[in-house]
Write a protein that holds these residues in place. Sequence first.
Motif, PDB file in Angstrom:
ATOM      1  N   LEU A 289       1.260  -1.168  -0.029  1.00  0.00           N
ATOM      2  CA  LEU A 289       0.123   0.207  -0.127  1.00  0.00           C
ATOM      3  C   LEU A 289       0.808   1.099   0.092  1.00  0.00           C
ATOM      4  CD1 LEU A 289      -2.922  -0.724   2.750  1.00  0.00           C
ATOM      5  CD2 LEU A 289      -2.903  -1.349   0.276  1.00  0.00           C
ATOM      6  N   SER A 290      -0.041   1.838  -0.348  1.00  0.00           N
ATOM      7  CA  SER A 290       0.881   3.433  -0.482  1.00  0.00           C
ATOM      8  C   SER A 290       0.927   4.095   0.803  1.00  0.00           C
ATOM      9  CB  SER A 290       1.323   3.939  -1.683  1.00  0.00           C
ATOM     10  OG  SER A 290      -0.885   4.725  -1.874  1.00  0.00           O
ATOM     11  N   PHE A 293      -3.075   5.777   1.151  1.00  0.00           N
ATOM     12  CA  PHE A 293      -4.129   5.043   0.239  1.00  0.00           C
ATOM     13  C   PHE A 293      -4.866   5.396   1.226  1.00  0.00           C
ATOM     14  CE2 PHE A 293      -5.714   1.130   2.247  1.00  0.00           C
ATOM     15  CZ  PHE A 293      -6.557   0.450   0.949  1.00  0.00           C
ATOM     16  N   PRO A 299      -7.139  -1.142  -3.256  1.00  0.00           N
ATOM     17  CA  PRO A 299      -5.762  -1.090  -3.081  1.00  0.00           C
ATOM     18  C   PRO A 299      -4.883  -0.324  -4.016  1.00  0.00           C
ATOM     19  CG  PRO A 299      -6.109  -3.584  -2.910  1.00  0.00           C
ATOM     20  CD  PRO A 299      -7.116  -2.860  -3.087  1.00  0.00           C
ATOM     21  N   ASP A 300      -4.429   0.861  -4.295  1.00  0.00           N
ATOM     22  CA  ASP A 300      -4.002   1.361  -5.380  1.00  0.00           C
ATOM     23  C   ASP A 300      -2.769   0.743  -6.095  1.00  0.00           C
ATOM     24  OD1 ASP A 300      -2.547   1.813  -3.039  1.00  0.00           O
ATOM     25  OD2 ASP A 300      -1.967   3.624  -3.008  1.00  0.00           O
ATOM     26  N   ARG A 301      -1.777  -0.399  -5.726  1.00  0.00           N
ATOM     27  CA  ARG A 301      -0.375  -1.007  -5.914  1.00  0.00           C
ATOM     28  C   ARG A 301      -1.035  -2.333  -5.977  1.00  0.00           C
ATOM     29  NH1 ARG A 301       4.574   0.946  -2.353  1.00  0.00           N
ATOM     30  NH2 ARG A 301       4.312   2.887  -2.607  1.00  0.00           N
ATOM     31  N   THR A 337      -3.106  -5.619   6.461  1.00  0.00           N
ATOM     32  CA  THR A 337      -4.494  -5.142   5.538  1.00  0.00           C
ATOM     33  C   THR A 337      -5.434  -5.995   5.389  1.00  0.00           C
ATOM     34  OG1 THR A 337      -3.341  -3.760   4.246  1.00  0.00           O
ATOM     35  CG2 THR A 337      -5.491  -3.443   3.925  1.00  0.00           C
TER      36      THR A 337
END
Length: 700
Positions: A289-290, A293, A299-301, A337
């Motif tokens: 995760l960035s 986030f 999740p962005d990644r 997470t």
Amino acid sequence: MPGRLLLLLVIVCFFPAAHGALDEEKRAMIQELFPKATEIRDKLPDYPVYPVYQLQELLGYAYESIDLSRLQGFAGKPISMLIGLDTRGRFTGVRILNHHEPVFLHGLGEEPLAEFISQYEDRSLTEQIIVSTSGNRSGKDSDNNVVQFDGVSKATVSVLIINDTILSSALKVAREKLEGFSQEAPTRAKPDFYEPLSWSELIDRGYIGHFRLSPGDFEQKTGFRLSDYPEMPQPEPDEPFTELFFGYINAPMVGRNLLGDEGFSQLKERIGADAQIMAVMSRGLYPHLSEDFTPGSSPDRLGLQQNNLAVEIRDINVFNENLRLRSDSMPDMERSTLFRVGGNAGFNPGAEATLKMSVTLRKNHLVSDSTTLDIPVVFSEELFETVEVAPRQEDTRQPVWVGLWKERWLTISILVISLTVLTVFFARQRTLSRHPKLVHRFRWGFLFFTLFFIGFYAQGQLSVVNIYTLLLSIWDGFSLNVFLMDPVLFILWTYTFITLFIWGRGLFCGWLCPFGALQEMAAWLGEKLKFRQVKVPEKWHRRLILLKYPILLVLVGTAFYSLELAEKLVEVEPFKTSITLFFVRSWPFVVYAVGLLVIGMFIHKFYCRYLCPLGAGLAVLGKLRLFSWLDRVELCGKPCQHCRNSCGINAIHKDGRIDYNECIQCLECVVILKDEEQCVDKVLQKKRQRQANILATDVG
């Protein structure tokens, strides 16, 4: 007789073919979806799709969404679409065949709908498509498989239903007709398979997955040099570029060992029995995760794929002091997470899957390099058992409305708090009405809140459309999910329905209707501008207030005969023009809505009193109210007419009786009745008291 039998045999043999035959208009639309097609075949007898070929090569399939998904739209009817899907699982396009969504038909117009469905072209079922209503630009999110679509802010419910219909129907076609999309035998976690294990034992036995990539291996794999990226810190000795651990929390062997027995039970209670949860933990230079986030989002990644399909994953944001991932000898993690997994594609925990980790490294604010790491997800077979019959996907996945309620939690909270305050105010109206300034300030403050927050911002304008949508839904097969799609309208309708039996229609019409609030403000402005206020004669007023009832009957009756015609007639309501579209619409609708407000500057709440079909419907139900809260005294109407003359909506009869069918509960008469300077009864009481005191003084 033999001739008739032969004719019957011909009809029986050829009817199915004729039933699946393409008409020319639909054939032309499929040709648009597959421009290279040389042959478009009729609907298959075993599955409702139209095969499309270029010579002998199968290009894909076209199908009508209504044959595979009958999710009701906002108007209570399914949205019928023609959808093209190629052999790789990519959408070739979407065309609307038929719909009854009022916001597009007679509000925003068809252009925003066309722009929305155009986003599906060239998108793949292997991507996770998320409809954004916050104005995000459509396109891929970083380099993972999440694709953000631009929603239509004033048609959130409609576009989410369209998205769900497109994805769920396309998944059915892909699993039935396309190679590489078929499902393996479904599995589930063994409910009684558990023993206390340490962190290292969980990994060694394959109960928790593990992936590690050193900085050197990353450079060798990608050809990137980490020293070229200023934002990337220098690795410590033995520090990985990225190291991921992941486990299927639903399996007691994993969930109980990572969360503890109490935490595992608490999580199951909070998320429900059907939710599937995967834990992902990471450490190293590049966690999963960035830093920016947003908890509770996708999740962005990180993305997840199974059977060539994108599987939706979303953070459930449940960690607290009592709910943490912990285990004996578990190392410190940079990010941990819990993701809910599934969505339209579902998730089979015992089958192979792939985590796709997007890596983006920036050389400067303009130049960056990206790559994707494929991380195999395979858990030990000991954790799972085969399910003999796969549950229906529509029944097991999280309903669309759940995500909507979570997304709008702040709006919902403010609305619920405001309704609670309003309820307390009305319950204590007899006490509070002794303070006229308090009542007036509260009323005007709440009217502004209703117009700007409930109306313009939250789009909470109730409409007669909702009434006949409910009736049509009951007629065709009731589904609560349709009404839960708009949390603001659902809460307002529930509250309005309950309060109808307590206070009548007035609580909504006088306090919670945004257009009603706008009329109040127009009337106030008319008085300030010293416009002559027209008092409709009692004889005509009593006749005109009946107009709204036949309007209601015509609208509801027409909806059962022709929904298209009812959608046109419902424009008698100016709500869409004024509240939904902020008067940005073609001029006849704007002239009508503004005209009603201008008339209201001379005749108080003209539309509410004489034309509103929604008010008529609420008045009918309001007859069942259990209480009559507005007090009357003996002198009311006999001879005192002060309250009647002050009632802007003329809801008080000459004899002092209150017409609850017309009353908007403004509480003006209650304030007058409690005011010792305005109420004739109290003025006379004070006068008699003074005379009695004088007489007593003289006698003394």
